[in-house]
Design a protein around this motif. Structure first.
Motif, PDB file in Angstrom:
ATOM      1  N   TYR A 149      10.952  37.821  62.408  1.00  0.00           N
ATOM      2  CA  TYR A 149      10.203  37.899  63.671  1.00  0.00           C
ATOM      3  C   TYR A 149      10.409  39.272  64.293  1.00  0.00           C
ATOM      4  O   TYR A 149      11.419  39.947  64.035  1.00  0.00           O
ATOM      5  CB  TYR A 149      10.664  36.808  64.644  1.00  0.00           C
ATOM      6  N   SER A 192      13.404  31.299  71.882  1.00  0.00           N
ATOM      7  CA  SER A 192      12.303  31.652  72.793  1.00  0.00           C
ATOM      8  C   SER A 192      11.811  33.055  72.463  1.00  0.00           C
ATOM      9  O   SER A 192      12.370  33.738  71.599  1.00  0.00           O
ATOM     10  CB  SER A 192      12.763  31.563  74.256  1.00  0.00           C
ATOM     11  N   ASP A 193      10.728  33.466  73.165  1.00  0.00           N
ATOM     12  CA  ASP A 193      10.074  34.764  72.928  1.00  0.00           C
ATOM     13  C   ASP A 193       9.512  34.860  71.518  1.00  0.00           C
ATOM     14  O   ASP A 193       9.533  35.920  70.890  1.00  0.00           O
ATOM     15  CB  ASP A 193      11.048  35.932  73.181  1.00  0.00           C
ATOM     16  N   LEU A 194       8.996  33.724  71.021  1.00  0.00           N
ATOM     17  CA  LEU A 194       8.337  33.691  69.717  1.00  0.00           C
ATOM     18  C   LEU A 194       6.859  33.394  69.906  1.00  0.00           C
ATOM     19  O   LEU A 194       6.452  32.831  70.931  1.00  0.00           O
ATOM     20  CB  LEU A 194       8.970  32.608  68.838  1.00  0.00           C
ATOM     21  N   PRO A 195       6.015  33.750  68.918  1.00  0.00           N
ATOM     22  CA  PRO A 195       4.580  33.435  69.037  1.00  0.00           C
ATOM     23  C   PRO A 195       4.353  31.945  69.276  1.00  0.00           C
ATOM     24  O   PRO A 195       3.521  31.543  70.081  1.00  0.00           O
ATOM     25  CB  PRO A 195       4.009  33.889  67.688  1.00  0.00           C
ATOM     26  N   THR A 196       5.101  31.121  68.554  1.00  0.00           N
ATOM     27  CA  THR A 196       5.060  29.673  68.752  1.00  0.00           C
ATOM     28  C   THR A 196       6.491  29.190  68.923  1.00  0.00           C
ATOM     29  O   THR A 196       7.316  29.356  68.024  1.00  0.00           O
ATOM     30  CB  THR A 196       4.416  28.958  67.545  1.00  0.00           C
ATOM     31  N   THR A 197       6.779  28.644  70.074  1.00  0.00           N
ATOM     32  CA  THR A 197       8.159  28.245  70.367  1.00  0.00           C
ATOM     33  C   THR A 197       8.486  26.925  69.680  1.00  0.00           C
ATOM     34  O   THR A 197       7.851  25.897  69.955  1.00  0.00           O
ATOM     35  CB  THR A 197       8.370  28.101  71.876  1.00  0.00           C
ATOM     36  N   PRO A 198       9.475  26.913  68.790  1.00  0.00           N
ATOM     37  CA  PRO A 198       9.861  25.658  68.134  1.00  0.00           C
ATOM     38  C   PRO A 198      10.663  24.782  69.096  1.00  0.00           C
ATOM     39  O   PRO A 198      11.206  25.271  70.090  1.00  0.00           O
ATOM     40  CB  PRO A 198      10.728  26.136  66.966  1.00  0.00           C
TER      41      PRO A 198
END
Length: 221
Positions: free
Chosen positions: A128, A78-84
């Protein structure tokens, strides 16, 4: 006897008594200072000495908290530009897992918190700028069935072998075929164990991992 003679005699007796008292006191001090064989001197020991008598450190490690080969893990980024999407991974025979960006990590022997930190440190800031890693693990079980006295699923609490797993299920029945016990891994791989030989040679007593199934067949008369 004159008064003068009396004084001289008193003086002499006083000197003799004083000398005797000195000898007694000196002998007493020597006895106190020497070690009595019945009460030997005990040297004081301190933890700072670090010797064998120092208090050993307390080990707070818990085997049940460690990740093992065969464990199934759910990894959430989590806390990513696009959550995988969350990943369902299994610790392979080498104790490793492979995650996003084809990054491989050694998971076996670590706690979830330790692995979460290692994963985050690998990705941030090299790949990241920000990331939160959360690892969960379902209840770890293995299964023992067939010709055992109490066929059941067992909670995996740490390293265990086939023979010990069978003992945890009440041991063999009188009809068990002990030479051809089947161990099926979570990935479908099957191995056959001769438990009679394994009792004599511990190297033949294979380890059991979470998700494994042990089946003891029935003897054919």
């Amino acid at each position: 006897m004159t008064i003068m003679d009396y004084c001289k005699l008193t003086y002499r007796w006083g000197a003799v008594c004083g000398a005797l008292l000195g000898v007694v006191l000196f002998a007493g001090c020597k006895m106190l200072s020497s070690s009595d064989p019945d009460f030997p001197d005990v040297p004081l020991k301190t933890a700072a000495a670090g010797g064998a008598d120092a208090t050993p450190p307390i080990n707070n490690g818990n085997e049940a908290e460690l990740i093992h080969v065969g464990d199934s893990l759910t990894v959430v980024f989590s806390d990513l530009p696009t959550t995988p999407p969350q990943l369902q991974v299994q610790v392979d025979e080498n104790g490793k897992i492979t995650l996003i960006e084809n990054q491989t990590f050694t998971a076996a022997g670590k706690t979830r918190a330790e692995l979460e930190k290692e994963i985050r440190d690998r990705y941030v800031p090299h790949i990241y700028t920000k990331m939160t890693v959360t690892i969960t693990r379902p209840e770890r079980l293995f299964y023992v069935g067939g010709e055992v006295k109490n066929p059941s699923r067992q909670t995996y609490t740490g390293p265990i072998t086939v023979l010990k797993a069978i003992q945890s299920a009440g041991d063999f029945t009188d009809f068990a075929q002990r030479k051809r016990v089947k161990l099926t891994r979570l990935n479908g791989k099957t191995e056959t164990i001769n438990c009679i030989k394994a009792r004599e040679d511990p190297r033949l007593d294979l380890p059991v991992f979470p998700g494994d199934t042990i089946h003891v067949p029935r003897r054919i008369f």
